[in-house]
Design a protein around this motif. Structure first.
Motif, short mmCIF file in Angstrom:
data_model
loop_
_atom_site.label_atom_id
_atom_site.label_comp_id
_atom_site.label_asym_id
_atom_site.label_seq_id
_atom_site.Cartn_x
_atom_site.Cartn_y
_atom_site.Cartn_z
N GLY A 1 0.83 -1.20 0.00
CA GLY A 1 0.00 0.00 0.00
C GLY A 1 0.87 1.25 0.00
N GLY B 1 -1.61 -1.32 3.66
CA GLY B 1 -1.05 -0.62 4.83
C GLY B 1 -1.22 0.88 4.79
N ARG C 1 -4.11 -1.02 9.01
CA ARG C 1 -3.43 -2.23 9.49
C ARG C 1 -4.17 -2.79 10.69
N ASP D 1 -8.31 -6.68 10.96
CA ASP D 1 -7.80 -7.32 9.75
C ASP D 1 -8.82 -7.28 8.62
N THR E 1 -5.31 -12.80 1.56
CA THR E 1 -5.65 -14.23 1.50
C THR E 1 -7.12 -14.46 1.81
N ASN F 1 -8.14 -14.09 4.83
CA ASN F 1 -8.14 -14.53 6.24
C ASN F 1 -7.40 -13.53 7.12
N THR G 1 -0.46 -9.39 3.12
CA THR G 1 -0.51 -9.48 1.65
C THR G 1 0.78 -10.07 1.09
#
Ligand code: UDP
Length: 240
Positions: free
Chosen positions: A16, A56, A60, A75, A136, A138, A143
């Protein structure tokens, strides 16, 4: 004759931070346009390019957890940030007439397609740049891990990690003038030395799948194409 690329299919990881320019947060459209022009150059050379974008610059999850908040929700916010970046980069690529698709690990069909390996391979076979959004999918991942995962899934020959500096250094070159750049390292050396290039899970996944990681500066115009043809300043992480 112009130099030929050494790779047919690669995965570019752009954090980012790479899109935020000098304002310290968010997206600088001029910077996104410049990164897009580097990707367009790679496509023009016939290289299949998958891109994993970070988040980011927007959010975050750990920042929330460190302030007593819920890490998983943080997240989720971070992953949504990667979608914003992916849409911005896709917009910049389309301005350059580069056929681009965004595939998200988190389904949001009104906004972009959902990720599946089959769809990713299909779009790449059509010559599209595929931007992988949502990490992902999750929490507790980054990343960087998404980059290693998607690289394995699309059969990328290498992960190109675009950073703020032109490779992996023995110390932070912005703080330590004696820091030296490594030309080559093995995945094992990166892990043993604890070199801050990608997180441990990402490096381990790349090692397991024998995918080299090439670390270079994303801020040099034309740098990506140069590295793809074997030139430029970089560090190559590979096991022989
Ligand atoms: N994130 C996550 N799972 C993932 C990828 C990302 O939860 O698979 C969240 C996490 O909160 C992370 C944020 O998204 O801090 C932004 O991703 P990352 O830190 O990797 O972005 P970058 O540093 O590359 O900009």
């Amino acid at each position: 004759m112009s130099p030929q690329p050494l790779y047919k299919r690669v995965l570019l990881k752009a954090s980012g931070e790479a899109l935020m320019g000098s304002q310290g947060f968010g997206i600088d459209v001029a910077v996104a346009d410049r990164v897009a022009s580097d990707i367009a150059e790679a496509r023009a050379m016939g290289v299949d390019v998958g891109v994993v974008v970070g988040g980011g610059n927007i959010f975050r999850g750990v920042a929330v957890a460190s302030k007593g908040g819920d890490r998983v929700t943080g997240d989720h916010m971070g992953m949504l940030g990667t979608v914003i970046n992916a849409l911005a980069l896709a917009t910049s690529l389309r301005k350059l007439n580069v056929d681009t698709v965004v595939l998200s690990a988190i389904s949001m069909p009104e906004i972009c397609e959902s990720f599946s390996q089959r769809q990713a391979l299909h779009h790449m076979a059509q010559g599209r740049v595929v931007i992988f959004a949502g990490g992902t999918g999750n929490p507790f991942f980054t990343t960087d891990s998404a980059a290693a995962l998607r690289a394995a899934e699309i059969g990328a020959e290498a992960i190109f990690k675009g950073t703020q500096v032109d490779g992996i250094y023995s110390a932070d070159p912005k703080k330590d003038p004696t820091a030296t750049r490594f030309e080559t390292l093995t995945h094992g050396e990166v892990l043993e030395k604890g070199l801050a290039v990608m997180d441990v899970a990402a490096v381990a996944l790349a090692r397991e799948n024998s995918i080299p990681i090439i670390v270079f500066s994303i801020h040099e115009k034309g740098g990506f194409a140069q590295i793809l043809t074997g030139g430029g300043r970089k560090t190559i992480v590979a096991d022989n």
